[in-house]
Design a protein around this motif. Sequence first.
Motif, mmCIF file in Angstrom:
data_model
loop_
_atom_site.group_PDB
_atom_site.id
_atom_site.type_symbol
_atom_site.label_atom_id
_atom_site.label_comp_id
_atom_site.label_asym_id
_atom_site.label_seq_id
_atom_site.Cartn_x
_atom_site.Cartn_y
_atom_site.Cartn_z
ATOM 1 N N ALA A 1 0.841 -1.203 0.000
ATOM 2 C CA ALA A 1 0.000 0.000 0.000
ATOM 3 C C ALA A 1 0.873 1.249 0.000
ATOM 4 N N SER A 2 0.593 2.153 -0.944
ATOM 5 C CA SER A 2 1.316 3.416 -1.016
ATOM 6 C C SER A 2 0.337 4.564 -1.189
ATOM 7 N N MET A 3 0.602 5.670 -0.481
ATOM 8 C CA MET A 3 -0.224 6.859 -0.689
ATOM 9 C C MET A 3 0.421 8.074 -0.045
ATOM 10 N N GLU A 4 0.101 9.250 -0.581
ATOM 11 C CA GLU A 4 0.525 10.500 0.034
ATOM 12 C C GLU A 4 -0.722 11.282 0.389
ATOM 13 N N ILE A 5 -0.739 11.766 1.614
ATOM 14 C CA ILE A 5 -1.910 12.492 2.082
ATOM 15 C C ILE A 5 -1.507 13.935 2.361
ATOM 16 N N ALA A 6 -2.261 14.870 1.803
ATOM 17 C CA ALA A 6 -1.903 16.291 1.908
ATOM 18 C C ALA A 6 -2.495 16.912 3.169
ATOM 19 N N ALA A 7 -1.957 18.057 3.536
ATOM 20 C CA ALA A 7 -2.445 18.778 4.712
ATOM 21 C C ALA A 7 -3.909 19.142 4.546
ATOM 22 N N GLY A 8 -4.682 18.883 5.593
ATOM 23 C CA GLY A 8 -6.092 19.264 5.583
ATOM 24 C C GLY A 8 -6.986 18.330 4.797
ATOM 25 N N GLU A 9 -6.418 17.221 4.341
ATOM 26 C CA GLU A 9 -7.218 16.279 3.550
ATOM 27 C C GLU A 9 -8.007 15.328 4.446
ATOM 28 N N PHE A 10 -9.211 14.982 3.986
ATOM 29 C CA PHE A 10 -10.001 13.939 4.638
ATOM 30 C C PHE A 10 -9.947 12.727 3.716
ATOM 31 N N VAL A 11 -9.210 11.712 4.172
ATOM 32 C CA VAL A 11 -9.006 10.526 3.347
ATOM 33 C C VAL A 11 -9.702 9.337 4.001
ATOM 34 N N THR A 12 -10.381 8.539 3.205
ATOM 35 C CA THR A 12 -11.082 7.371 3.754
ATOM 36 C C THR A 12 -10.559 6.085 3.141
ATOM 37 N N PHE A 13 -10.350 5.085 3.992
ATOM 38 C CA PHE A 13 -10.099 3.727 3.511
ATOM 39 C C PHE A 13 -11.451 3.034 3.444
ATOM 40 N N LEU A 14 -11.838 2.642 2.244
ATOM 41 C CA LEU A 14 -13.136 2.012 2.041
ATOM 42 C C LEU A 14 -12.929 0.614 1.478
ATOM 43 N N GLY A 15 -13.596 -0.354 2.053
ATOM 44 C CA GLY A 15 -13.457 -1.700 1.523
ATOM 45 C C GLY A 15 -14.293 -2.678 2.321
ATOM 46 N N ALA A 16 -14.471 -3.853 1.770
ATOM 47 C CA ALA A 16 -15.262 -4.883 2.431
ATOM 48 C C ALA A 16 -14.538 -5.386 3.679
ATOM 49 N N SER A 17 -15.232 -6.161 4.483
ATOM 50 C CA SER A 17 -14.639 -6.752 5.672
ATOM 51 C C SER A 17 -13.436 -7.615 5.280
ATOM 52 N N GLY A 18 -12.315 -7.412 5.992
ATOM 53 C CA GLY A 18 -11.123 -8.207 5.720
ATOM 54 C C GLY A 18 -10.244 -7.658 4.611
ATOM 55 N N SER A 19 -10.565 -6.481 4.068
ATOM 56 C CA SER A 19 -9.788 -5.945 2.945
ATOM 57 C C SER A 19 -8.493 -5.268 3.381
ATOM 58 N N GLY A 20 -8.286 -5.098 4.695
ATOM 59 C CA GLY A 20 -7.008 -4.572 5.174
ATOM 60 C C GLY A 20 -7.045 -3.143 5.679
ATOM 61 N N LYS A 21 -8.242 -2.611 5.882
ATOM 62 C CA LYS A 21 -8.385 -1.212 6.312
ATOM 63 C C LYS A 21 -7.785 -0.988 7.694
ATOM 64 N N THR A 22 -8.222 -1.783 8.668
ATOM 65 C CA THR A 22 -7.749 -1.609 10.043
ATOM 66 C C THR A 22 -6.252 -1.884 10.142
ATOM 67 N N THR A 23 -5.789 -2.913 9.466
ATOM 68 C CA THR A 23 -4.365 -3.244 9.519
ATOM 69 C C THR A 23 -3.525 -2.076 8.999
ATOM 70 N N THR A 24 -3.952 -1.466 7.893
ATOM 71 C CA THR A 24 -3.218 -0.318 7.359
ATOM 72 C C THR A 24 -3.206 0.833 8.376
ATOM 73 N N LEU A 25 -4.373 1.107 8.944
ATOM 74 C CA LEU A 25 -4.471 2.197 9.922
ATOM 75 C C LEU A 25 -3.622 1.906 11.159
ATOM 76 N N MET A 26 -3.635 0.655 11.606
ATOM 77 C CA MET A 26 -2.866 0.260 12.792
ATOM 78 C C MET A 26 -1.361 0.380 12.551
ATOM 79 N N MET A 27 -0.945 0.114 11.328
ATOM 80 C CA MET A 27 0.480 0.280 11.021
ATOM 81 C C MET A 27 0.852 1.763 11.027
ATOM 82 N N ILE A 28 -0.041 2.603 10.493
ATOM 83 C CA ILE A 28 0.215 4.045 10.516
ATOM 84 C C ILE A 28 0.259 4.530 11.970
ATOM 85 N N ALA A 29 -0.657 4.010 12.782
ATOM 86 C CA ALA A 29 -0.728 4.412 14.192
ATOM 87 C C ALA A 29 0.460 3.900 14.998
#
Length: 379
Positions: free
Chosen positions: A44-72
């Motif tokens: 997974a690669s992405m750049e997020i700009a200042a003031g941006e509202f970015v959403t991870f959208l996907g079905a259950s098990g698609s890796g949303k929480t895991t990606t967020l947890m790694m960022i956290a």
Amino acid sequence: MTEFGVAVPSLETAGGKPATTTGKPLSVVALRKTYGDVVAVDEASMEIAAGEFVTFLGASGSGKTTTLMMIAGFCEPDSGTITVGGRDVTRLAPQKRGLGFVFQQYLLFPHMTVSENIAFPLTLRGVPKGEIRRRVGETLEIAGLSGFGSRRPRELSGGQQQRVALCRALVYRPPVILMDEPLGALDKKLRDQLQIEIKAIQQELGLTVIYVTHDQEEALVMSDRIAVMRNGRIEQFDTPRELFERPRTPFVADFLGAANFLPGHVEQHTGEHTLVRLDRTGGLLKARRHDLATGAAVEVAVQPGRLRAGAPGDGFCAGTVENATYVGSAVRAAVRVDGADAPLLRLEVPAGRAPVAGELVGITVDPDDVNLFPAGQGG
Ligand SMILES: Nc1ncnc2c1ncn2[C@@H]1O[C@H](COP(=O)(O)OP(=O)(O)OP(=O)(O)O)[C@@H](O)[C@H]1O
Ligand SMILES: [Mg+2]
């Protein structure tokens, strides 16, 4: 009643002044996480700009929480890099990353008042009492909770508790706030209301937010950009409009708009358009110019809201309206197309121009609203 809360925030931003939100708040490069044979997140690669509202959208098990947890910082990546404000934080502890979290599974402290809960991150860092009082008051006001400061969490509704959790993340002004399905436990009406409130606060304060949801409507309402996730991969990262109007894969077309799919073959390219002969009806459909070769097997995708029902002779196919349901400002209709192995098309048309069940109609579409994909790419 579910309670919400935030994780202990960073000590880095505890100066009293808001953390800077200029520059590149966050970038993720080739992030990967596996659990045994399961690839939870795949490059997974992405750049997020200042003031941006970015959403991870996907079905259950698609890796949303895991990606967020790694960022956290609660989950260590196998490989890849995370930078916050230009600083590599990949191997840093969560509290040293300068991020705020609002996760459904964290509790507010039940024995503390609302004000004490919100003050907690500041108390922890030894911010002076007067300063704490000022910032808690300010934050309560932003969230529409003035007057609730001395209550305990159990004396609040679910939506109010959720707002307290948001306040606790806001109070120390982290440059990026991460939220994992923060509205998941709330009923539809409250969700709708809080979506608007969170968005308003985010815009007013110029916050950078990464938000996780599996609800496409929520993602469309709130986001500047959406990362559509599938099997651990970011399928497309774009604005809601781009995702909707220019999906890069059949999966995205289907996930965001429940598109109609029709198989066909490229018959000809004109200067402006690509002409597609539909396999099942023999009809000829004009699509926007595409680089698919003449003769290529294609999948045509059109969102229900972009099809129109006209006179029987109009458009690329004709059919009979099987049912038409009034859903507020629009009518959803299903049209059984004439011919053998006839497909059922889903239409969503303005109420004033809606056909009725049993009516014979011709289906038209603007070539700009037709998306073409090579056949066999999967939906
Ligand atoms: N601790 C773990 N051990 C083993 N597998 C895990 C673990 N955490 C997540 N997974 C797997 O990784 C994949 C991605 O999980 P993740 O929680 O990121 O999905 P998600 O998109 O947040 O889903 P949901 O919408 O259900 O919350 C899933 O297949 C999941 O089973
Ligand atoms: Mg999850």
